[in-house]
Design a protein around this motif. Structure first.
Motif, PDB file in Angstrom:
ATOM      1  N   GLU A  41       4.829   0.903   1.565  1.00  0.00           N
ATOM      2  CA  GLU A  41       5.300   2.639   1.622  1.00  0.00           C
ATOM      3  C   GLU A  41       4.526   2.433  -0.281  1.00  0.00           C
ATOM      4  N   LEU A  42       4.327   3.344  -0.715  1.00  0.00           N
ATOM      5  CA  LEU A  42       4.200   3.500  -1.666  1.00  0.00           C
ATOM      6  C   LEU A  42       4.544   4.523  -2.622  1.00  0.00           C
ATOM      7  N   VAL A  43       5.457   4.783  -2.523  1.00  0.00           N
ATOM      8  CA  VAL A  43       6.476   5.902  -2.914  1.00  0.00           C
ATOM      9  C   VAL A  43       6.546   5.841  -4.359  1.00  0.00           C
ATOM     10  N   ARG A  44       6.750   4.743  -4.610  1.00  0.00           N
ATOM     11  CA  ARG A  44       7.443   3.739  -5.737  1.00  0.00           C
ATOM     12  C   ARG A  44       5.759   3.771  -6.726  1.00  0.00           C
ATOM     13  N   LEU A  45       5.304   3.128  -6.527  1.00  0.00           N
ATOM     14  CA  LEU A  45       3.579   2.647  -6.859  1.00  0.00           C
ATOM     15  C   LEU A  45       2.746   3.555  -7.818  1.00  0.00           C
ATOM     16  N   GLU A  46       2.319   4.625  -6.371  1.00  0.00           N
ATOM     17  CA  GLU A  46       1.800   5.733  -6.489  1.00  0.00           C
ATOM     18  C   GLU A  46       1.329   6.222  -7.847  1.00  0.00           C
ATOM     19  N   PRO A  47       2.902   6.667  -8.198  1.00  0.00           N
ATOM     20  CA  PRO A  47       2.850   7.594  -9.422  1.00  0.00           C
ATOM     21  C   PRO A  47       2.514   6.811 -10.879  1.00  0.00           C
ATOM     22  N   LEU A  48       2.193   5.327 -10.379  1.00  0.00           N
ATOM     23  CA  LEU A  48       2.007   4.403 -11.781  1.00  0.00           C
ATOM     24  C   LEU A  48       1.085   4.296 -11.507  1.00  0.00           C
ATOM     25  N   ALA A  49      -0.172   4.442 -10.642  1.00  0.00           N
ATOM     26  CA  ALA A  49      -1.639   4.695 -10.724  1.00  0.00           C
ATOM     27  C   ALA A  49      -1.570   5.230 -10.919  1.00  0.00           C
ATOM     28  N   ASP A  50      -3.823   4.659 -11.598  1.00  0.00           N
ATOM     29  CA  ASP A  50      -4.283   6.099 -11.983  1.00  0.00           C
ATOM     30  C   ASP A  50      -5.203   5.927 -11.185  1.00  0.00           C
ATOM     31  N   ALA A  51      -5.962   4.916 -10.497  1.00  0.00           N
ATOM     32  CA  ALA A  51      -6.514   5.111  -9.230  1.00  0.00           C
ATOM     33  C   ALA A  51      -5.990   3.629  -7.877  1.00  0.00           C
ATOM     34  N   ILE A  52      -6.369   3.499  -7.116  1.00  0.00           N
ATOM     35  CA  ILE A  52      -6.172   2.430  -5.998  1.00  0.00           C
ATOM     36  C   ILE A  52      -6.574   2.430  -5.024  1.00  0.00           C
ATOM     37  N   VAL A  53      -6.926   0.948  -4.751  1.00  0.00           N
ATOM     38  CA  VAL A  53      -8.088   0.896  -4.210  1.00  0.00           C
ATOM     39  C   VAL A  53      -7.558   0.204  -2.786  1.00  0.00           C
ATOM     40  N   GLU A  54      -6.956   0.528  -1.753  1.00  0.00           N
ATOM     41  CA  GLU A  54      -7.262  -0.141  -0.469  1.00  0.00           C
ATOM     42  C   GLU A  54      -7.821  -0.890   0.203  1.00  0.00           C
ATOM     43  N   MET A  55      -8.380  -2.540   0.118  1.00  0.00           N
ATOM     44  CA  MET A  55      -9.648  -3.756   0.308  1.00  0.00           C
ATOM     45  C   MET A  55      -8.880  -4.066   1.616  1.00  0.00           C
ATOM     46  N   TRP A  56      -7.413  -3.763   2.109  1.00  0.00           N
ATOM     47  CA  TRP A  56      -7.329  -4.551   3.154  1.00  0.00           C
ATOM     48  C   TRP A  56      -7.673  -6.258   3.044  1.00  0.00           C
ATOM     49  N   GLN A  57      -7.435  -6.540   3.714  1.00  0.00           N
ATOM     50  CA  GLN A  57      -7.757  -8.416   4.890  1.00  0.00           C
ATOM     51  C   GLN A  57      -9.274  -8.362   4.756  1.00  0.00           C
ATOM     52  N   PRO A  58     -10.245  -8.449   4.163  1.00  0.00           N
ATOM     53  CA  PRO A  58     -11.417  -7.878   4.117  1.00  0.00           C
ATOM     54  C   PRO A  58     -12.723  -8.826   4.603  1.00  0.00           C
ATOM     55  N   GLY A  59     -12.103 -10.454   4.932  1.00  0.00           N
ATOM     56  CA  GLY A  59     -12.368 -11.085   5.451  1.00  0.00           C
ATOM     57  C   GLY A  59     -13.362 -12.374   4.466  1.00  0.00           C
ATOM     58  N   LEU A  60     -14.283 -12.811   4.311  1.00  0.00           N
ATOM     59  CA  LEU A  60     -14.911 -13.890   3.211  1.00  0.00           C
ATOM     60  C   LEU A  60     -15.463 -12.965   2.781  1.00  0.00           C
TER      61      LEU A  60
END
Ligand code: NOJ
Length: 733
Positions: free
Chosen positions: A535-554
């Motif tokens: 739920e990014l409703v509060r965080l999204e407006p605060l960020a200039d960029a967002i990267v979803e890196m998931w749980q990427p492993g090694l």
């Protein structure tokens, strides 16, 4: 006299050949057809031996807290299968030796384990893999996982999970390929191909196990193991299609699910297990129960004791009992009481033996022992992990080209509980992944930027709790930097099995940290590592960029750093919708139309999600031409091609995935607003143009199934949709 000697000669011949048969029976003859070998072996087995084949026990140290249940101390030589918790082939070979030499008929044991997104070389979680929209790469990753598993002594993995998941509160969304049936089918098939290779008997091939059959992801309110109310229409339309596709692709086994399907548990459901799977789809491998799932039939209220639970599961079509020992303890009596026919036992045993024969286990029962350094973490395996991590990350927001970072960035603030973390990047179900093998975000960034910028680090706060004592240091680090990278997210145990959450928001302390860092008035890049949509409703407006890196492993650290520096142009797109708030759940791209499309909105929040499935940005821009049809009218038996020209209008190369959707606006039953039918990802050099093509096969792409699984294709108008472009065509009789 002549006749007597002919008879004598015949008798001698029969005796010699039957003693030769006894020494070298058909089932041991690797040149004999598999079906003859099975028949021969089953004919030689007694009831006890048959029943042992229908059971799975465990070997080695079990560290999974959710796998609770009766553990059998000593392993009988004639056991059908073992969940193998060890990482080396030695123990397997010792146990297998006992099976081959001490069981009367020398039947090899099948060794299985949960290899979900890698064995030791850990890949991104399956949900992230789907965001790569690159099934060929996923096949490569599964092949590596299979090889590592095989060299460690395994023949079988309990994967892929192809439960279409529309409720991100359910922790197991991490384990599947998102909210869309077609996407689950494509990535499920890609994974099965990687594990099983061309032939199950090929070196390093392992058998796949499709799970959880079926509808587990529909557990009410996202509460794991809970009841699921699934109509026959959604069973056929949403939950069964990925299984059907993977069964057609040759998946050797399936695992029955914990949930109910409108009152009948998945592990005692004759309709799904026998009518659909065995009769209609003609699956000739076997079904394994989930852990304790047969015993749990009592908790689900459909069996009064273990014997009845065993009877119901077995008669419904579960051939192998995972660890709860119910088949071992009860089937003999049920056969004696003539409740279970012998023919049904023989069929179940034959199915299990078929998989063992197909794997070549009778002919090569042991694993070749190679040292750990050649078994795991080979450079080429890590290269696949690196590529898949990079392709699965999604650039969610990029205002004013905040990313990639330019050379004017001299000082980078690296803040947040995920920045130096290793363990959580592994994600749930990370088999024998070791946190010491993981490259953290901080390590990746230091490698990428260490020579060109100064990296100022501060943790700021923990993943949860209320301790704000690190905020001041984090703010001072942010103030002296040119850009602030804030690494937030979920701990690995927050998703996966038995990891439901009532809200998909990050704990308040993480959100508060971002609010605090705003005071530095520096560009903010939010880096998220999590196993479910947030739920990014509060965080999204605060960020200039967002990267979803998931749980990427090694290899997530350097993949992420490559994206931040621009060395890698992000190409991932979401395979699951990000709701605006938890209160919107369920929300998914292929919902049906409302009766009043312009009304019925929430009064307190917007109705649209934060990001739909398919969202994902790039550092370049792609222009889409108009959709061009090869004809505007076709017959039901005809074929139609749609094309779209895509141009890379930016200054860097990039990959674009075109997602092709179909909509049937008027049909005998209401249809989803749009349904994904095909996708293709291609790389385009800066300034290059290319044409993407979708060949519509009316029977496959325009038909619908009714609540019995029967397919219908209706004449009428259809739309084909790509991004915000739509074109109509007509299908005639
Ligand atoms: C329970 C889980 O539901 C299933 O996915 C897993 O394969 C088994 N435990 C074995 O670990």
């Amino acid at each position: 006299m002549k006749r007597i000697s002919v008879i004598l000669a015949l008798l001698v011949f029969v005796q010699i050949s039957s003693s030769a048969q006894a020494k070298n029976p058909v089932y041991k003859d690797k040149n004999a057809p598999i079906e003859s070998r099975i028949k021969d072996l089953v004919s030689k087995m007694n009831l006890e031996e048959k029943i042992l084949q229908l059971n799975q026990y465990t070997a080695g140290m079990n560290t999974n807290v959710n796998n609770i249940g009766e553990q059998t101390k000593s392993i009988p030589a004639g056991i059908g299968s073992l969940i193998y918790f060890s990482t080396g082939p030695e123990l397997r070979n010792a146990i297998q030796k006992k099976a081959m030499e001490e069981s009367r008929l020398g039947i090899p044991i099948l060794f299985g384990y949960d290899v979900i997104h890698g064995f030791r070389t850990i890949y991104p979680i399956s949900l992230a893999q789907a965001c790569s929209w690159n099934p060929a790469l996923v096949t490569e990753a599964a092949a590596v996982a299979g090889k590592e598993a095989n060299l460690a002594g395994l023949d079988w993995t309990f994967s892929p999970m192809i439960d279409v998941a529309r409720d991100p509160r359910w922790g197991r969304v991490a384990e599947g390929y998102g909210e869309d049936p077609y996407t689950n089918a494509v990535f499920g098939v890609a994974t099965v191909k990687g594990y099983q290779g061309k032939n199950l008997s090929d070196p390093f091939s392992i058998a796949a196990c499709l799970k959880h059959f079926v509808g587990y992801s529909e557990s009410e309110g996202g509460r794991d193991y809970h009841y699921s109310d699934i109509s026959m229409q959604s069973l056929w339309e949403t939950y069964l299609p990925p299984f059907e596709a993977c069964v057609k692709a040759g998946a050797a086994t399936l695992m029955s699910s914990f949930n109910d399907i409108s009152g009948i548990p998945g592990s005692a459901n004759p309709y799904t297990l026998t009518e659909v799977l065995k009769k209609r789809w003609k699956h000739d491998g076997f079904v394994l129960s989930d852990w304790d799932a047969i015993d749990q039939l009592m908790d689900q209220g459909v069996a009064s004791d273990r014997k009845e639970a065993g009877y119901k599961a077995f008669m419904a079509g579960v051939e192998m009992d995972m660890t709860d020992n119910i088949y071992f303890q009860n089937l003999k009596e049920l056969v004696a009481e003539k409740k279970i026919p012998m023919a049904k036992i023989d069929d179940a045993v034959s199915r299990i033996l078929r998989v063992k024969f197909r794997l070549g286990l009778f002919d090569e029962p042991y694993t070749t022992v190679v040292g750990e350094s050649s078994r795991f973490l080979q450079p080429e395996s890590k290269a696949v992990a690196q590529k898949l991590a990079a392709e699965s990350m999604v650039l969610l927001k990029n205002n004013e080209k905040t990313l990639p970072l330019t050379s004017s960035v001299q000082q980078i603030a690296l803040i947040g509980p995920m920045a130096a973390d290793k363990q959580d990047l592994l994600g749930a179900w990370s088999a024998h992944g070791n946190e010491n093998d993981v490259e953290s975000i901080s390590e990746g960034i230091t490698k990428e930027f260490g020579n060109v910028a100064r990296i100022n680090s501060a943790k700021g706060c923990d993943f949860d709790g209320y301790d704000e004592s690190g905020f001041a240091e984090a703010l001072s680090v942010a103030r002296k930097s040119d850009v602030v990278l804030i690494c937030l997210g979920e701990k690995r145990g927050w998703s996966g099995e038995n990891a439901s959450r009532s809200t998909i928001a990050l704990p308040a302390i993480q959100e508060k940290l971002v609010v605090e860092l705003l005071k530095a008035k520096k560009p903010i890049v939010l880096i998220l590592s999590n196993g479910r949509p947030l739920e990014l409703v509060r965080l999204e407006p605060l960020a200039d960029a967002i990267v979803e890196m998931w749980q990427p492993g090694l290899c997530g650290g350097s993949a992420l750093a490559g994206i931040l520096s621009g060395r890698i142009n992000p190409s991932g797109k979401l395979a699951i919708t990000f709701p605006l708030t938890s209160g919107q759940i369920p929300i998914y791209y292929n919902m049906r139309q409302s009766a009043r499309p312009t009304s019925g909105k929430y009064q307190d929040i917007p109705t649209l999600p934060m990001y739909w499935l398919g969202h994902g940005l790039s550092y370049t821009t792609f222009d889409f031409g108009d959709l061009k049809l090869s004809a505007s009218k076709i017959k039901k038996t005809g074929k139609l091609t749609v094309e779209v020209e895509v141009s890379n209008t930016g200054t860097v190369a990039g990959s674009e995935t075109v997602l092709w959707y179909i909509n049937d606006p008027a049909c005998s039953i209401s249809r989803p607003m749009k349904e994904l039918k095909y996708f293709e990802k291609k790389e385009l050099a800066a300034g290059a143009k290319t044409t993407y093509k979708f060949e519509i096969d009316p029977n496959r792409d325009l038909s619908y199934t009714d609540a019995t699984g029967k397919r219908f294709l209706e004449a009428g108008e259809f739309d084909v949709i790509v991004n915000n472009k739509k074109v109509k065509f007509e299908v005639t009789e």
